[in-house]
Design a protein around this motif. Sequence first.
Motif, PDB file in Angstrom:
ATOM      1  N   GLU A   1      12.261   8.646   3.633  1.00  0.00           N
ATOM      2  CA  GLU A   1      11.751   8.213   2.332  1.00  0.00           C
ATOM      3  C   GLU A   1      12.816   7.552   1.467  1.00  0.00           C
TER       4      GLU A   1
ATOM      5  N   ASN B   1      -2.953   2.548  -3.266  1.00  0.00           N
ATOM      6  CA  ASN B   1      -2.484   3.866  -2.877  1.00  0.00           C
ATOM      7  C   ASN B   1      -1.172   4.164  -3.616  1.00  0.00           C
ATOM      8  N   SER B   2      -0.154   4.701  -2.948  1.00  0.00           N
ATOM      9  CA  SER B   2       1.068   5.055  -3.680  1.00  0.00           C
ATOM     10  C   SER B   2       1.864   3.820  -4.110  1.00  0.00           C
ATOM     11  N   GLY B   3       1.458   2.633  -3.674  1.00  0.00           N
ATOM     12  CA  GLY B   3       2.098   1.403  -4.135  1.00  0.00           C
ATOM     13  C   GLY B   3       1.987   1.225  -5.635  1.00  0.00           C
TER      14      GLY B   3
ATOM     15  N   CYS C   1      -6.672   4.225  -7.637  1.00  0.00           N
ATOM     16  CA  CYS C   1      -5.402   4.802  -7.188  1.00  0.00           C
ATOM     17  C   CYS C   1      -4.614   5.351  -8.366  1.00  0.00           C
TER      18      CYS C   1
ATOM     19  N   ASN D   1       0.805  -1.221   0.000  1.00  0.00           N
ATOM     20  CA  ASN D   1       0.000   0.000   0.000  1.00  0.00           C
ATOM     21  C   ASN D   1       0.843   1.278   0.000  1.00  0.00           C
ATOM     22  N   SER D   2       2.119   1.147  -0.360  1.00  0.00           N
ATOM     23  CA  SER D   2       2.992   2.311  -0.444  1.00  0.00           C
ATOM     24  C   SER D   2       4.152   1.990  -1.383  1.00  0.00           C
ATOM     25  N   HIS D   3       4.718   3.020  -1.979  1.00  0.00           N
ATOM     26  CA  HIS D   3       5.902   2.814  -2.822  1.00  0.00           C
ATOM     27  C   HIS D   3       7.155   2.706  -1.953  1.00  0.00           C
TER      28      HIS D   3
ATOM     29  N   TYR E   1      -3.564   9.412  -8.886  1.00  0.00           N
ATOM     30  CA  TYR E   1      -2.200   9.913  -9.100  1.00  0.00           C
ATOM     31  C   TYR E   1      -1.928  10.296 -10.559  1.00  0.00           C
TER      32      TYR E   1
ATOM     33  N   ILE F   1       8.202   2.998   7.775  1.00  0.00           N
ATOM     34  CA  ILE F   1       7.896   4.390   8.081  1.00  0.00           C
ATOM     35  C   ILE F   1       9.179   5.056   8.552  1.00  0.00           C
TER      36      ILE F   1
END
Length: 118
Positions: free
Chosen positions: A24, A52-54, A84, A15-17, A88, A21
């Motif tokens: 970055e 998302n950003s994934g 998504c 769910n993220s690129h 984007y 956490i």
Amino acid sequence: VKGDERVKKIILYINSHLLGIGDEALGAILMRSFLKTLLDMETKPSRLILVNSGVRLATEGSEVLETLQALSEKGIEILSCGTCLDFYGLKEKLKVGKISNMYDIAQSLLEADRLIRP
């Protein structure tokens, strides 16, 4: 096929690129390393779901496109969330895998024998 002999459905939900956490740049390095490591693993997921950003991982300009292409060639299905990609502005830039929808994503998650979220 008898019970334990059937192929398990392992779903990798990204769910993220970034992986983890924090910083970055480190998150990008860790995600690249994680995906490359999958190529060498004996046990592989049957499907990668990108939300998302994934979804950025599977689009033009991604540093992991070659790795995702190699995973796809090994029979791992790669699904990117269409909503998504739209959000984007990346729908036309998808380079590996296919566009999916929330119904297919939810169905995949519910039918998974194992769900992995790195």
